[in-house]
Design an enzyme around this catalytic site. Structure first.
Site: not given
Length: 363
Positions: A225, A339
């Site tokens: 990514k 997160y």
């Protein structure tokens, strides 16, 4: 009025028409002004649907097939039915605002951003080809849509139940590796045996533990990514055992498949050695969760990564350490942002250390 010539010398003619002679003259004056100002004269009959379909056909060159298909579906379901019949030169910012506001009642903010992007890029392409003089979508912002389902993380009890199940299948091994290493699902699908070292080098200085190289993914360019996502991570003992069993299982599948085997060296592959697609992984993941007594409908494979972060945070690992393990390009800031519900809200390193240095005296 002649407004230009084609490459082969043919005249390009634009007409002004209306219900009355005055209206027709007014339209013709608009054309004259545009030509005198050096602007190309936009086509009167060119529609939003034509612009969108032109972008879908020619504007997605080099994109992955899955991306092209996703954009086509969004355009067919949300852009063309609502705005397709509108003439592009008559499309206004108010039209776009009303369209997005109506869609915000049913779609998530992310989907609203995607459909606005489709319209924006379609009009931009049409503008570059003199189909319209300005891009009104630039004047419109994306409203907030429906709140999507937030990502979740397995509790320690759920994770232990999941790991306690029989992992003697490809998807069982996939779940173990995803949960205990935090690798993205697109990275695991592209993992090859050449990037897995199950023995390491204990005699090196410093010793090299068993590890795997997360250096590729199933993205179109084959890369991870981000550049920082390329990382080499040590393997927990449970993963080493599971991967050894997976290698033996793959060897047996290769023998059974014979000439039908596709030698891609993939760690996780179908019975003929081909790569797993996202749908394969979702189905296999849900089977493993169901066997562990967990409601599979409430979970997705990417939440193995969220669970990895959550479990490490609960065990006391710092955000910076976790960010290095999961390969976040922005370091700990990205880890906390993405997160944040799994990261410990209280930084207790200092208090823990001081309690060890100066334990509370018994009274």
């Amino acid at each position: 009025m002649t407004v230009g010539y084609t490459p082969d010398g043919k005249r390009i003619v634009r007409s002004g028409s209306g219900r009355t002679k005055t209206a027709a003259k007014a339209k013709l004056r608009e054309i004259v002004r545009a030509v005198e100002d050096g602007h190309a004269v936009a086509e009167h009959g060119y529609t939003v649907e034509q612009a969108v379909r032109d972008w879908l056909t020619y504007g997605l060159t080099g994109r992955a097939e899955s991306t092209i298909e996703t954009r086509r579906i969004l355009a067919e379901q949300h852009v063309i039915p609502a705005l397709g019949a509108r003439k592009l030169r008559e499309l206004s910012a108010e039209d776009v605002d009303r369209w997005l506001a109506g869609k915000s009642r049913d779609l998530s903010t992310r989907t609203l951003q995607d459909i606005r992007s489709i319209l924006l890029r379609s009009v931009k392409r049409a503008q570059a080809r003199d189909k319209v003089q300005r891009n009104v979508v630039l004047l419109c912002s994306t409203p907030s849509g429906r709140t999507g389902r937030p990502s979740k993380a397995l509790t320690f009890a759920q994770a232990r139940a999941l790991l306690g199940r029989d992992d003697a299948t490809t998807y069982g091994a996939y779940v173990v590796l995803g949960l205990l290493t935090g690798a993205r699902t697109e990275e695991l699908r592209a993992l090859v045996w050449a990037d897995v070292d199950l023995t390491g080098n204990p005699d090196a200085d410093p010793p090299v533990p068993p590890h795997m190289k997360v250096w590729r993914s199933v993205r179109l360019d084959g890369d991870t990514k981000t550049r920082k996502s390329r990382r080499t991570i040590a393997l927990p003992s449970r993963c080493i055992a599971v991967l050894r069993a997976q290698r033996a299982r793959m060897d047996r599948q290769r023998v059974r498949a014979g000439a039908r085997w596709h030698g891609h060296d993939l760690v996780f592959a179908s019975e003929t050695g081909t790569g797993l697609d996202a749908a394969n992984v979702r189905r296999g993941f849900r089977r493993v969760l169901t066997a562990a007594g967990i409601d599979a409908a409430e979970w997705t494979p990417r939440e193995l990564r969220h669970s990895f972060v959550s479990l490490l945070s609960d065990s006391g690992m710092t955000v910076d350490q976790i960010a290095r393990l999961v390969g976040h390009a922005g370091g700990s800031s990205v880890t906390e942002l993405v997160y944040r519900k799994q990261i410990r809200p209280v930084i207790d390193d200092g208090a823990t250390t001081m309690n060890g240095l100066f334990p509370e005296e018994q009274r």
